[in-house]
Design a protein around this motif. Structure first.
Motif, short mmCIF file in Angstrom:
data_model
loop_
_atom_site.label_atom_id
_atom_site.label_comp_id
_atom_site.label_asym_id
_atom_site.label_seq_id
_atom_site.Cartn_x
_atom_site.Cartn_y
_atom_site.Cartn_z
N MET B 39 0.70 -1.30 -0.06
CA MET B 39 0.11 0.05 0.05
C MET B 39 0.81 1.23 -0.06
O MET B 39 1.98 1.17 0.45
CB MET B 39 -0.82 -0.08 1.13
CG MET B 39 -1.99 1.04 1.32
SD MET B 39 -2.92 1.03 2.64
CE MET B 39 -4.35 0.17 1.91
N GLN B 151 3.64 -4.23 2.68
CA GLN B 151 4.47 -3.08 3.35
C GLN B 151 3.41 -1.95 2.76
O GLN B 151 3.12 -1.68 1.95
CB GLN B 151 5.88 -2.95 2.42
CG GLN B 151 6.55 -2.06 3.02
CD GLN B 151 7.80 -1.84 2.39
OE1 GLN B 151 8.29 -2.85 1.44
NE2 GLN B 151 8.54 -0.65 2.09
N LEU B 152 3.82 -0.81 3.81
CA LEU B 152 3.13 0.36 3.65
C LEU B 152 4.34 1.33 3.46
O LEU B 152 5.28 1.45 4.23
CB LEU B 152 2.31 0.74 5.04
CG LEU B 152 1.87 2.07 4.95
CD1 LEU B 152 0.75 2.26 3.93
CD2 LEU B 152 1.34 2.71 6.45
N VAL B 154 4.78 5.30 3.20
CA VAL B 154 3.97 6.53 3.39
C VAL B 154 4.88 7.91 2.65
O VAL B 154 5.97 7.91 2.86
CB VAL B 154 3.91 6.93 4.80
CG1 VAL B 154 3.34 8.18 4.97
CG2 VAL B 154 3.12 5.92 5.54
#
Lengths: 521, 167
Positions: B39, B151-152, B154
């Motif tokens: 994401m 996994q994120l 940002v």
């Protein structure tokens, strides 16, 4: 003839099944409110225990819950499971409660207030559950937290981005202090306040579930807690996205929608459904009959009607006329359900009073005054033909007794079973009927809450005004029947008829014996 | 009905009750992210540039103002919207144009958007315009990324240094 309502029929079938299983007194459907309170008690007690061990810090929250779940499984783990499952059970009973009121058309008319205030109360419960899931601070807690924040961000009243708080490095222990305050104090206090408002227009509010039902439910939850203990997901990781989640659908059902819809649309749906539910009592509105009217000349201010009123519509105040009594009763028209229970509970409704003139009573229903009840009863009795005469006293909300068309049977219906003055039964017996059968809503399921309960107590001599001792109780039968209980009622009528035929024969034999004895002497 | 039969029926009902509570407490499982997905979250908190440049007030004009309002610069409050575009392997995956909030449209803007993408290697490209006085992007960023499943990533904007940060 009542129209066929499949939802009501379906509900009544479920109710009947549970009546067979539990009996009328312990049927869970008759105690959904008290069961919900019982589950709240379990949630409260288990919650207090969990809080003792709960670490309200970002790093400690998850570990403290894990400690309770694994190290202290025999008590802390069980408490956690009870906390969760009792919360879920509460939603189940609330939804059943709503469905029941809807199916039985008990949400409109004078009941609008309870329905209207009940809908936001459900939201209070749901949001309380949501903050509970945050506190675990596992993957599910993180998921709920981020999405809740996104939902909040979509509201125009919130400035800034709440969701940013859940980015790595942003979150602090203060978050848990806030959540702790909300979940442990703020939201429960709001919920209690909402529940208080929800039952504001009711009297004799019961919040304790019957012991048998409470015990059974507790054992069931305990068994579930031991068989399937509540567990956490992996600890929350702000750098990872929770992939597979064991969602608690009772509380978190709205969140998966956010995968497909924008937060704004989810709000529109939620608010739309809530608003629709709230306006349901007016779709279409249901008219309530004329409120009860007090006749002070016949009222001695005994307060029995105020005590019997299920909707808190009658209050006592100091006498305003010159009568020697201390109090008089006042009816609040807005709260009155026009059930007529007060008429049945008024001592002045004694049918044997004022034989040759209008029977005025202390509190009466203008649309069907007790004098008219007496006249109509006399008419019905005089119209019954046959050797064994039965008068059936029915109510407007149970089985439609007017459908019964059998010789020897007279039908009389009142607004509610509880509207029947006990003296009316005695009056019927003295005026030519062989027996009186009282029917009405199923036991524990009175449309007006307490009508059939009060009536049974009056007949048993446990609640004023009582049926006089001199009334022949062997000629009185009580059988409650819902819309779908026609066959059972017909069977009961037949049995009662046979019973009366036997009684009549015995009476005739006794009279003949007495006559013979008299002749011999 | 015998009491034994009634007890059996009650047990059946309690079992149904337990099943309903237990089942919907965790099932059906919800797949928030497929096994091969990651994401990206775009989390930008930034105030756009002023719509109009600050103007130095001439001394004669300044003199006409009450003494307490004599500031040498006149800066209109309204700020520019923020236009942001996130491209992945040449395909636009997030595109947003956010007007500044506030009665005078003078507040900072918060953008928080997430998108699910296949895990693995991608070429990420960012464009942002925060000034109506400039044609085209005012900030750009290009980077190869390699995301693990779940996994994120940002993406934020460091307003102070005027650059995107990927964590």
């Amino acid at each position: 003839m009542k129209t066929f309502n499949p939802i009501k029929r379906g509900y009544l079938a479920l109710e009947e099944w549970l009546n067979i299983s539990f009996g009328g007194e312990l049927n869970p459907l008759y105690h959904l409110g008290t069961l919900t309170f019982f589950f709240f008690w379990i949630v409260l007690i288990s919650g207090i225990y969990l809080f003792i061990f709960f670490d309200t810090s970002l790093s400690g929250a998850y570990n403290s819950v894990e400690y309770l779940t694994n190290e202290q499984w025999y008590l802390g783990g069980v408490m956690r499971s009870l906390h969760r499952y009792a919360s879920d059970a509460a939603i189940l009973t609330i939804l059943l409660h709503m469905f029941r009121e809807f199916a039985l058309d008990r949400y409109r008319g004078f009941r609008w207030f309870s329905w209207l205030t009940g809908v936001p109360t459900l939201w209070f419960v749901v949001t309380l559950g949501i903050t509970g899931y945050w506190l675990v601070w596992d993957e599910l807690g993180l998921y709920v937290a981020v999405l809740s924040a996104q939902l909040m961000d979509a509201l125009p009243i919130v400035s800034g981005s709440m969701a940013r708080n859940f980015l790595e490095g942003q979150l602090t222990d203060r978050f848990f202090t806030l959540m702790g305050f909300l979940h442990l104090l703020g939201q429960p206090v709001l919920l209690i306040f909402a529940l208080w408002i929800h039952v504001k227009r009711l009297s004799h509010v019961e919040i304790s579930a019957p012991r048998g039902l409470a015990l059974g439910s507790f054992i069931a939850l305990m068994a579930l807690s031991l068989y399937m203990p509540a567990e956490s997901h992996a600890p929350a990781d702000l750098g990872k996205v929770p992939a597979t989640l064991n969602i608690d659908w009772f509380y978190l059902n709205i969140y998966p929608l956010l995968d497909h819809w924008s937060a704004g649309n989810v709000w529109i749906l939620s608010i739309g459904v809530t608003m629709f539910l709230m306006i349901m009592p007016w779709l279409p509105p249901k008219k309530t009959g004329h409120a009860a009217v007090v006749h002070l000349d016949e009222c001695n201010g005994c307060g029995q009607c105020a005590d019997d009123c299920p909707f808190d519509a009658i209050t006592m105040r100091q006498r305003t006329d010159e009568a020697r009594w201390e109090y008089e009763v006042v009816v609040d028209d807005k709260l009155c359900a026009a059930c007529g229970i007060c008429v049945g509970s008024c001592h002045s409704s004694n049918i044997f009073r004022y034989k040759n003139k209008t029977l005025d009573t202390g509190i009466d229903m203008p649309q069907f005054p007790v004098d008219e009840v007496r006249q109509k009863t006399a008419e019905v009795i005089s119209g019954i033909e046959g050797d064994t005469k039965i008068l059936i006293l029915g109510c407007d909300h149970a089985y439609d007794v007017k459908q019964i068309n059998e010789p020897g049977i007279g039908i009389m219906t009142l607004f509610c079973s509880g509207m029947t003055p006990p003296s009316l039964v005695e009056y019927a017996l003295k005026n030519g009927v062989d027996g009186v059968l009282l029917t009405g809503c199923r036991n524990g399921d009175c449309f007006y809450r307490y009508g059939n309960i009060w009536m049974d107590k009056r007949l048993d001599g446990d609640r004023k005004p009582v049926l006089r001792e001199r009334a022949d109780k062997s000629r009185i039968e009580v059988f409650r029947a819902a819309e779908t209980d026609g066959k059972k009622l017909t069977q009961k009528i037949d049995e009662f008829k046979q019973h009366l035929i036997l009684l009549n024969k015995e009476d005739a034999a006794t009279t003949a014996d007495n006559g013979t004895d008299g002749g011999a002497s | 009905m015998t009491s034994a039969l009634r007890v059996i029926l009650q047990i059946i009902n309690y079992t149904i009750f337990m099943f309903l509570v237990g089942y919907f407490s965790i099932y059906p499982q919800f797949k928030h992210l497929e096994d091969d997905q990651a994401m990206i979250t775009l989390a930008i908190s930034h105030a756009g540039e002023r719509r109009e440049e600050c103007r130095k007030i001439p001394p004669e004009e300044l003199a006409k103002l009450p003494p307490n309002m004599r500031t040498p610069m006149d800066c209109p409050r309204e700020r520019s919207p923020i236009v942001v575009e996130l491209t992945l392997d040449g395909k636009v995956v997030i595109s947003d144009n956010v007007e500044p909030p506030g009665l005078y449209a003078d507040q900072g803007i918060d953008i928080f958007q997430s998108i699910k993408i296949p895990a693995g290697k991608h070429l990420l490209s960012l464009k942002m315009n925060d000034s109506v006085r400039v044609e085209g992007p005012t900030f750009t960023h290009k980077q190869d990324i390699n995301l693990e499943p779940a996994q994120l990533l940002v993406i934020q904007f460091d307003s102070e240094n005027g650059k995107f940060t990927l964590n």
